[in-house]
Design a protein around this motif. Structure first.
Motif, PDB file in Angstrom:
ATOM      1  N   LEU A  43       0.821  -1.218   0.000  1.00  0.00           N
ATOM      2  CA  LEU A  43       0.000   0.000   0.000  1.00  0.00           C
ATOM      3  C   LEU A  43       0.855   1.269   0.000  1.00  0.00           C
ATOM      4  O   LEU A  43       0.535   2.249  -0.675  1.00  0.00           O
ATOM      5  CB  LEU A  43      -0.915  -0.028   1.229  1.00  0.00           C
ATOM      6  N   GLU A  44       1.960   1.209   0.769  1.00  0.00           N
ATOM      7  CA  GLU A  44       2.791   2.424   0.835  1.00  0.00           C
ATOM      8  C   GLU A  44       3.407   2.736  -0.522  1.00  0.00           C
ATOM      9  O   GLU A  44       3.577   3.901  -0.868  1.00  0.00           O
ATOM     10  CB  GLU A  44       3.848   2.301   1.938  1.00  0.00           C
ATOM     11  N   LYS A  45       3.710   1.697  -1.288  1.00  0.00           N
ATOM     12  CA  LYS A  45       4.220   1.941  -2.655  1.00  0.00           C
ATOM     13  C   LYS A  45       3.125   2.604  -3.502  1.00  0.00           C
ATOM     14  O   LYS A  45       3.393   3.482  -4.302  1.00  0.00           O
ATOM     15  CB  LYS A  45       4.625   0.627  -3.321  1.00  0.00           C
ATOM     16  N   TRP A  46       1.880   2.155  -3.326  1.00  0.00           N
ATOM     17  CA  TRP A  46       0.784   2.718  -4.120  1.00  0.00           C
ATOM     18  C   TRP A  46       0.539   4.181  -3.754  1.00  0.00           C
ATOM     19  O   TRP A  46       0.005   4.947  -4.533  1.00  0.00           O
ATOM     20  CB  TRP A  46      -0.515   1.929  -3.921  1.00  0.00           C
ATOM     21  N   ARG A  47       0.921   4.510  -2.535  1.00  0.00           N
ATOM     22  CA  ARG A  47       0.750   5.899  -2.093  1.00  0.00           C
ATOM     23  C   ARG A  47       1.930   6.775  -2.469  1.00  0.00           C
ATOM     24  O   ARG A  47       1.886   7.988  -2.297  1.00  0.00           O
ATOM     25  CB  ARG A  47       0.588   5.936  -0.571  1.00  0.00           C
ATOM     26  N   ASN A  48       2.997   6.134  -2.906  1.00  0.00           N
ATOM     27  CA  ASN A  48       4.180   6.933  -3.221  1.00  0.00           C
ATOM     28  C   ASN A  48       4.983   6.280  -4.336  1.00  0.00           C
ATOM     29  O   ASN A  48       5.964   5.599  -4.095  1.00  0.00           O
ATOM     30  CB  ASN A  48       5.041   7.098  -1.955  1.00  0.00           C
ATOM     31  N   CYS A  49       4.535   6.492  -5.565  1.00  0.00           N
ATOM     32  CA  CYS A  49       5.269   5.984  -6.722  1.00  0.00           C
ATOM     33  C   CYS A  49       6.054   7.170  -7.279  1.00  0.00           C
ATOM     34  O   CYS A  49       5.461   8.059  -7.917  1.00  0.00           O
ATOM     35  CB  CYS A  49       4.293   5.412  -7.750  1.00  0.00           C
ATOM     36  N   GLN A  50       7.312   7.225  -6.953  1.00  0.00           N
ATOM     37  CA  GLN A  50       8.143   8.375  -7.334  1.00  0.00           C
ATOM     38  C   GLN A  50       7.456   9.690  -6.964  1.00  0.00           C
ATOM     39  O   GLN A  50       7.419  10.636  -7.737  1.00  0.00           O
ATOM     40  CB  GLN A  50       8.473   8.340  -8.833  1.00  0.00           C
ATOM     41  N   GLY A  51       6.873   9.708  -5.760  1.00  0.00           N
ATOM     42  CA  GLY A  51       6.256  10.934  -5.250  1.00  0.00           C
ATOM     43  C   GLY A  51       4.772  11.073  -5.573  1.00  0.00           C
ATOM     44  O   GLY A  51       4.115  11.995  -5.082  1.00  0.00           O
ATOM     45  N   HIS A  52       4.217  10.168  -6.379  1.00  0.00           N
ATOM     46  CA  HIS A  52       2.793  10.274  -6.742  1.00  0.00           C
ATOM     47  C   HIS A  52       1.954   9.348  -5.876  1.00  0.00           C
ATOM     48  O   HIS A  52       2.262   8.158  -5.769  1.00  0.00           O
ATOM     49  CB  HIS A  52       2.587   9.902  -8.212  1.00  0.00           C
ATOM     50  N   ASN A  53       0.892   9.884  -5.292  1.00  0.00           N
ATOM     51  CA  ASN A  53      -0.031   9.049  -4.534  1.00  0.00           C
ATOM     52  C   ASN A  53      -1.079   8.488  -5.507  1.00  0.00           C
ATOM     53  O   ASN A  53      -2.109   9.110  -5.777  1.00  0.00           O
ATOM     54  CB  ASN A  53      -0.699   9.864  -3.417  1.00  0.00           C
ATOM     55  N   LEU A  54      -0.769   7.296  -6.026  1.00  0.00           N
ATOM     56  CA  LEU A  54      -1.637   6.721  -7.063  1.00  0.00           C
ATOM     57  C   LEU A  54      -2.996   6.306  -6.498  1.00  0.00           C
ATOM     58  O   LEU A  54      -4.004   6.367  -7.191  1.00  0.00           O
ATOM     59  CB  LEU A  54      -0.961   5.509  -7.716  1.00  0.00           C
ATOM     60  N   LEU A  55      -3.017   5.894  -5.216  1.00  0.00           N
ATOM     61  CA  LEU A  55      -4.293   5.503  -4.598  1.00  0.00           C
ATOM     62  C   LEU A  55      -5.226   6.704  -4.531  1.00  0.00           C
ATOM     63  O   LEU A  55      -6.412   6.616  -4.855  1.00  0.00           O
ATOM     64  CB  LEU A  55      -4.042   4.932  -3.194  1.00  0.00           C
ATOM     65  N   ASP A  56      -4.661   7.837  -4.173  1.00  0.00           N
ATOM     66  CA  ASP A  56      -5.467   9.055  -4.100  1.00  0.00           C
ATOM     67  C   ASP A  56      -5.947   9.454  -5.497  1.00  0.00           C
ATOM     68  O   ASP A  56      -7.119   9.787  -5.694  1.00  0.00           O
ATOM     69  CB  ASP A  56      -4.632  10.177  -3.462  1.00  0.00           C
ATOM     70  N   LEU A  57      -5.042   9.392  -6.464  1.00  0.00           N
ATOM     71  CA  LEU A  57      -5.428   9.764  -7.841  1.00  0.00           C
ATOM     72  C   LEU A  57      -6.540   8.845  -8.340  1.00  0.00           C
ATOM     73  O   LEU A  57      -7.476   9.294  -9.003  1.00  0.00           O
ATOM     74  CB  LEU A  57      -4.211   9.672  -8.769  1.00  0.00           C
ATOM     75  N   LEU A  58      -6.438   7.559  -7.980  1.00  0.00           N
ATOM     76  CA  LEU A  58      -7.474   6.604  -8.396  1.00  0.00           C
ATOM     77  C   LEU A  58      -8.846   7.059  -7.918  1.00  0.00           C
ATOM     78  O   LEU A  58      -9.810   7.106  -8.681  1.00  0.00           O
ATOM     79  CB  LEU A  58      -7.164   5.216  -7.830  1.00  0.00           C
ATOM     80  N   TYR A  59      -8.932   7.382  -6.622  1.00  0.00           N
ATOM     81  CA  TYR A  59     -10.245   7.749  -6.088  1.00  0.00           C
ATOM     82  C   TYR A  59     -10.686   9.141  -6.538  1.00  0.00           C
ATOM     83  O   TYR A  59     -11.879   9.403  -6.680  1.00  0.00           O
ATOM     84  CB  TYR A  59     -10.248   7.626  -4.554  1.00  0.00           C
ATOM     85  N   GLN A  60      -9.733  10.036  -6.782  1.00  0.00           N
ATOM     86  CA  GLN A  60     -10.098  11.385  -7.251  1.00  0.00           C
ATOM     87  C   GLN A  60     -10.646  11.347  -8.677  1.00  0.00           C
ATOM     88  O   GLN A  60     -11.585  12.056  -9.003  1.00  0.00           O
ATOM     89  CB  GLN A  60      -8.869  12.320  -7.246  1.00  0.00           C
TER      90      GLN A  60
END
Ligand code: TTP
Length: 220
Positions: A43-60
């Motif tokens: 999960l922490e990787k999904w929240r920080n992929c080279q500085g991008h929070n992909l989990l947040d982007l997914l839900y946004q």
């Protein structure tokens, strides 16, 4: 694809269940037993992929980012599946199978992931299954009612999940049920051990004990 566990290969157990079903709690308990390797969800990787929070982007913005998110989920879960370990048992939190058969499936059904995006993920998935050591010997299904996990999700208040609607959780529940319980969705590439995970997470010891007696002790 399913291979019998052998002396040189650990027994691989993937822990599955709806969002908030208690996978992390179950794995924390298992880890304490010792002589097992636990690969917790990245999960922490999904929240920080080279500085991008992909989990947040997914839900946004799921239309824009579900392909990005699920591509990275598939990569990080492949990394977990293929990590080396020296214990007899290894536990994975989720697997490439639930990512594909539950989450990507839901995005496809809802028309959120565009058809060409779905096809690319699916081709990657099929190649991984064929070519990589992603075999699972047993799925543990933490079975819950959607109402119960929804309450837990509200209570834990993970920032990215604040706007998740109940309908989404209910529908993900039905997909997990069809895949792991009724076995009428895609394939279920290993036997399933079902745990009633509705009971309060602080009092779930009996259910965990059943798993230890019927699975871990029998295979030692
Ligand atoms: P889960 O993998 O269900 O993890 P969890 O932390 O809810 O597990 P538990 O409470 O049982 O310990 O989901 C983590 C987040 O990632 C959740 O918001 C759903 C999302 N997700 C996807 O959107 N797609 C995926 O393929 C996966 C695996 C998760």
């Amino acid at each position: 694809m399913r291979r019998a566990p052998s002396l040189d290969r650990p027994c691989t157990i993937a822990v599955e269940g709806n969002i908030g079903s208690g996978k992390s709690t179950f794995l924390r308990h298992i880890e304490k037993l010792g002589n097992v390797t636990v690969f917790s969800e990245p999960l922490e990787k999904w929240r920080n992929c080279q500085g991008h929070n992909l989990l947040d982007l997914l839900y946004q913005d799921p239309q824009r980012y579900s392909f990005t998110f699920q591509s990275y989920v598939q990569l990080t879960l492949l990394q977990a599946h293929t990590q080396k370990c020296s214990t007899k048992f290894r536990f994975l939190e989720r697997s490439i199978f639930s990512a594909r058969y539950c989450f990507v499936e839901k995005l496809r059904r809802d028309g959120i992931m565009a058809s060409p995006e779905y096809s690319v993920i699916d081709e990657w998935f099929k190649w991984i299954k064929q070519e990589q050591a992603v075999g699972v010997d047993l799925f543990v299904y933490l079975r819950t009612d959607p109402e119960v996990v929804y309450e837990r999700i509200l209570k834990r208040d993970r920032a990215e999940e604040r706007k998740v609607p109940f309908e989404y959780i209910k529908s993900l529940h039905e997909i997990h049920e069809d895949w792991l319980y009724h076995k009428r969705l895609y394939e279920c590439p290993a036997p399933v051990f079902t745990i009633d995970a509705n009971v309060d997470l602080g009092m779930i010891g009996d259910e965990y004990g059943r798993f230890e007696d019927q699975v871990l002790k029998k295979r030692v």
